[in-house]
Design an enzyme around this catalytic site. Structure first.
Site, mmCIF file in Angstrom:
data_model
loop_
_atom_site.group_PDB
_atom_site.id
_atom_site.type_symbol
_atom_site.label_atom_id
_atom_site.label_comp_id
_atom_site.label_asym_id
_atom_site.label_seq_id
_atom_site.Cartn_x
_atom_site.Cartn_y
_atom_site.Cartn_z
ATOM 1 N N ASN A 11 0.874 -1.173 0.000
ATOM 2 C CA ASN A 11 0.000 0.000 0.000
ATOM 3 C C ASN A 11 0.912 1.225 0.000
ATOM 4 O O ASN A 11 1.464 1.588 1.036
ATOM 5 C CB ASN A 11 -0.885 -0.040 1.257
ATOM 6 C CG ASN A 11 -1.719 1.212 1.419
ATOM 7 O OD1 ASN A 11 -1.782 2.044 0.513
ATOM 8 N ND2 ASN A 11 -2.354 1.331 2.578
ATOM 9 N N LYS A 13 0.187 4.229 -0.340
ATOM 10 C CA LYS A 13 -0.456 5.433 0.226
ATOM 11 C C LYS A 13 -0.185 6.640 -0.693
ATOM 12 O O LYS A 13 -0.104 6.471 -1.901
ATOM 13 C CB LYS A 13 0.016 5.654 1.662
ATOM 14 C CG LYS A 13 -0.155 4.373 2.500
ATOM 15 C CD LYS A 13 -0.034 4.588 3.964
ATOM 16 C CE LYS A 13 -0.219 3.252 4.688
ATOM 17 N NZ LYS A 13 -0.200 3.368 6.127
ATOM 18 N N HIS A 96 -9.694 1.359 4.549
ATOM 19 C CA HIS A 96 -8.439 1.510 5.288
ATOM 20 C C HIS A 96 -8.659 2.450 6.466
ATOM 21 O O HIS A 96 -9.434 3.404 6.369
ATOM 22 C CB HIS A 96 -7.343 2.052 4.363
ATOM 23 C CG HIS A 96 -5.991 2.001 4.992
ATOM 24 N ND1 HIS A 96 -5.567 2.935 5.900
ATOM 25 C CD2 HIS A 96 -4.984 1.101 4.872
ATOM 26 C CE1 HIS A 96 -4.350 2.612 6.312
ATOM 27 N NE2 HIS A 96 -3.970 1.511 5.699
ATOM 28 N N GLU A 98 -7.002 4.790 7.618
ATOM 29 C CA GLU A 98 -6.735 6.212 7.351
ATOM 30 C C GLU A 98 -7.935 6.873 6.679
ATOM 31 O O GLU A 98 -8.098 8.093 6.756
ATOM 32 C CB GLU A 98 -5.451 6.353 6.510
ATOM 33 C CG GLU A 98 -4.224 6.103 7.374
ATOM 34 C CD GLU A 98 -3.017 5.539 6.653
ATOM 35 O OE1 GLU A 98 -2.970 5.588 5.408
ATOM 36 O OE2 GLU A 98 -2.117 5.030 7.352
ATOM 37 N N GLU A 171 -5.776 -4.845 10.428
ATOM 38 C CA GLU A 171 -4.765 -3.822 10.667
ATOM 39 C C GLU A 171 -5.097 -3.076 11.957
ATOM 40 O O GLU A 171 -5.939 -2.160 11.944
ATOM 41 C CB GLU A 171 -4.740 -2.820 9.507
ATOM 42 C CG GLU A 171 -4.379 -3.454 8.176
ATOM 43 C CD GLU A 171 -3.776 -2.431 7.218
ATOM 44 O OE1 GLU A 171 -2.636 -2.659 6.804
ATOM 45 O OE2 GLU A 171 -4.418 -1.409 6.933
ATOM 46 N N GLY A 177 2.125 2.241 10.809
ATOM 47 C CA GLY A 177 3.128 3.295 10.685
ATOM 48 C C GLY A 177 3.813 3.666 11.989
ATOM 49 O O GLY A 177 4.506 4.680 12.061
ATOM 50 N N SER A 216 3.003 -2.153 10.453
ATOM 51 C CA SER A 216 4.430 -2.256 10.784
ATOM 52 C C SER A 216 5.021 -3.628 10.483
ATOM 53 O O SER A 216 5.911 -4.094 11.194
ATOM 54 C CB SER A 216 4.675 -1.864 12.250
ATOM 55 O OG SER A 216 4.296 -0.506 12.463
HETATM 56 P P1 PGA Z 1 2.570 0.254 7.694
HETATM 57 O O1 PGA Z 1 1.128 0.484 7.002
HETATM 58 O O2 PGA Z 1 3.125 -1.023 7.142
HETATM 59 O O3 PGA Z 1 3.372 1.462 7.290
HETATM 60 O O4 PGA Z 1 2.333 0.171 9.165
HETATM 61 C C1 PGA Z 1 0.248 -0.583 6.774
HETATM 62 C C2 PGA Z 1 -1.018 -0.079 6.157
HETATM 63 O O5 PGA Z 1 -1.474 1.011 6.509
HETATM 64 O O6 PGA Z 1 -1.606 -0.748 5.281
#
Ligand code: PGA
Length: 255
Positions: A11, A13, A96, A98, A171, A177, A216
């Site tokens: 992803n 982003k 997601h 976010e 997640e 993140g 992560s």
């Molecule tokens: P990350 O993000 O691996 O940077 O923690 C995962 C995601 O948001 O899909």
């Protein structure tokens, strides 16, 4: 343990311009024949058709990071599922955190998007996960059940949910993140719970649905996470922006 073929999804982003993104995709395409799992790249929508072209003829799959639920119309800035498909993608990430937390997307909105994705022939990656406060309050498993109930169109208003059209991504919001991950036991518990709840909702079809872990995941922890029962791959954010780390995670999925 025998299981579903693993899917390692990147992803990106809101990262990457044309040149960087194409170089990253090319490096991943070049390394794809050395891994035994499925690879998926989800660039920003501006790059979907470009990355789809770069990946064409290779086993690397391409997806978008969201789509609107309507087929077309006055929705400035949005893209439809058919547009995602038309750009050369076959997957779309939906719900997601976010978008849920930053843009107020609800389970019912995610559900309409899943239906739209399926109508356009896309595989929907439906993201769910608890906040830190919900985990601290002991609500994690209830939150996951409620998100599955609310986000999956299981009541006949869309295509039947199955392993060919739907992937779940667990997640934990607090792990995205942050460099923090749940313990392996907590991941195992969450994934077993998701599988059981899918069985409750869908019966036998549940056994073919891949459940990804996201939050992560990186080369250092991927091997341990991907060995857990019911962890059928990963949704990778930060570590998907380098071909080396993304392919290292894919290597761990293959081992
Ligand atoms: P990350 O993000 O691996 O940077 O923690 C995962 C995601 O948001 O899909």
């Amino acid at each position: 343990m025998a299981g579903l073929k693993k899917l390692i999804a990147g992803n990106w982003k809101m990262n990457m311009l044309h040149t960087d993104g194409a170089a990253l995709a090319r490096d991943i395409v070049d390394g794809a024949d050395k891994v035994g799992c499925d690879l998926l790249l989800c660039p920003p929508s501006t790059l979907v058709s470009w990355i789809a072209e770069t990946a064409s003829g290779s086993p690397v799959l391409v997806g978008a990071q969201d789509c609107h639920e309507a087929e077309s119309g006055a929705f400035t800035g949005d893209i439809s599922a058919a547009m995602v498909r038309d750009a050369g993608a076959s997957y779309v990430i939906l719900g997601h955190s976010e978008r849920r937390h930053g843009l107020g997307e609800t389970d019912s909105r995610v559900r309409t998007k899943v239906t739209a994705a399926h109508s356009a022939g896309l595989v929907a990656i439906v993201c769910i996960g608890e906040t830190e406060a919900q985990r601290d309050a002991g609500e994690t498993l209830d939150v996951l059940s409620a998100q599955l109930d609310g986000s999956l169109p299981t009541d006949g208003d869309g295509d039947a949910i199955n392993g060919a059209n739907t992937v779940i991504a667990y997640e934990p919001v607090w792990a995205i993140g942050t460099g923090r991950t749940p313990t392996l036991e907590e991941v195992a518990q969450a994934h077993a719970h998701i599988r059981a709840h899918l069985e409750h909702l869908l019966g036998e079809a549940a056994s073919d649905i891949r459940i990804l872990y996201g939050g992560s995941m990186k080369p250092e922890n991927a091997g341990d996470l991907l060995m857990i029962a019911n962890v059928d791959g990963g949704l990778i954010g930060g570590a998907s922006l380098s071909a080396d780390s993304f392919l290292a995670i894919a290597g761990a999925a293959t081992a």
